[in-house]
Enzyme design. Structure first.
Site: not given
Length: 343
Positions: A83-84, A108, A134, A26-27, A51
């Site tokens: 994150d999740t 992160h 990004g 992704g970014s 994906s």
């Protein structure tokens, strides 16, 4: 002041023999993968089956593998997925494929700070957090510059975690912009606070509230858009380049007097108290628990709030006005075009 590391301070041989698996495209994922490769690092990309990013990564010439296969083939794994979702992906696809001496990287501190992921004690656990989205990490790199990076070491099993994390950060451009050392906790808590109170939450709420007050008072939405959103970039650019003092030097005396006397009335003691409460929610872990619960339950509230934001009148009038100003994005890909999904 903390030490700042640049390319001349860094031994790139610390990453030269490593194979890095970038999980997610992704970014941040596409920027890390492309910048690492352009710096001579051996990179594989790991993506989930189906994906939407698979084609984009393959078009760039990357070997695209499943999350597990990429983790097994590499000796350094960078998690650049939401994150999740990282904890579940780590348990299913990454943990079974880690070997002693490998490195696990994050951009992160969230999952380490809140103990969502607990790595084995025989690997290095480090963080490289570019201080920019990004698409800018990639764009600035291709222009010959680099976005500054934060690094942190949670676990140094090999004794070589710092040379490696510095080399990684430099390879994505951080050595050109400057690399600062922090901790997972400091990065995570300050990053969440900045996003919620200033950069995203505070800023967008302030802009929308000001727009609503002007339009409710009968002013044209187009004029309100220019005053409350469009010109914001001019002010932020001045602050970015010269700090608050430099910005105030560049604006009119009338604007500066309004800044100095009215700004503190907007951000008063009541607002500061709310900011402190938000920081406490981050530090206690209650925000992380709330966000993880929201994500696991299908993100109903998140999507409702997101949709409401898309439909706000400032977005409607903004789209119309930006169409009149093609120079704003001339020669640039949209953020959606320049990066894939979440991998």
């Amino acid at each position: 002041m903390t030490d700042i590391y640049y390319e001349s301070d860094i031994d790139q041989s610390a990453i030269a023999s490593r194979t890095v698996a970038v999980l997610g495209y992704g970014s941040q994922g596409h920027a890390h993968a492309l910048n690492l490769r352009d710096s001579g690092v051996n990179v594989v990309v790991g993506l989930r089956e189906g994906s939407a990013s698979i084609g984009k990564a393959q078009e760039e010439g990357f070997t695209v593998l499943s999350l597990g296969e990429a983790s097994a083939q590499a000796d350094a794994v960078m998690l650049l997925l939401p994150d999740t979702e990282q904890a579940e992906i780590y348990e299913q696809h990454v943990a079974p494929n880690l070997s002693a001496g490998d490195a696990l990287l994050f951009a992160h501190g969230f999952n380490i700070r809140f103990d969502c992921i607990v790595p084995p004690d025989n690997i290095d656990v480090v963080m490289v957090a570019p201080k920019g989205p990004g698409h800018l990490v990639r764009r600035v790199f291709t222009e010959g510059g680099g976005v500054p990076c934060l690094i942190a070491i949670s676990q140094d099993a090999t004794g070589n975690a710092k040379p490696f994390v510095l080399a990684y950060a430099s390879a994505i451009g951080g050595g050109r912009g400057g690399i600062l050392e922090t901790t997972f906790t400091e990065e995570c808590e300050t990053d969440l606070f900045g996003e919620q109170v200033v950069l995203c939450g505070g800023l967008t709420s302030l802009v929308k509230a000001a727009f609503e007050i002007l339009t409710d008072a009968g002013y044209q939405p187009e004029i309100a858009y220019f005053e409350c959103l469009h010109e914001l970039k001019l002010i932020v650019d001045l602050m970015y380049e010269q700090g608050i003092t430099g910005m105030r030097y560049s604006i009119s005396d009338t604007a500066e007097y309004g800044d100095l006397t009215r700004g503190p009335r907007v951000v008063d003691d009541a607002v500061r108290a709310k900011m402190k409460t938000i920081l406490e929610e981050i530090q206690s872990g209650s925000f992380a628990e709330e966000w993880i619960s929201e994500s696991r339950s299908g993100r109903k509230n998140f999507h409702a709030l997101e949709s409401a934001g898309h439909e706000h009148p400032i977005e409607v009038v903004g789209e119309q006005l930006r169409a009149m100003m093609p120079w704003i994005s001339a020669g640039r890909k949209s953020i959606q075009e320049s990066s894939g999904g979440q991998g």
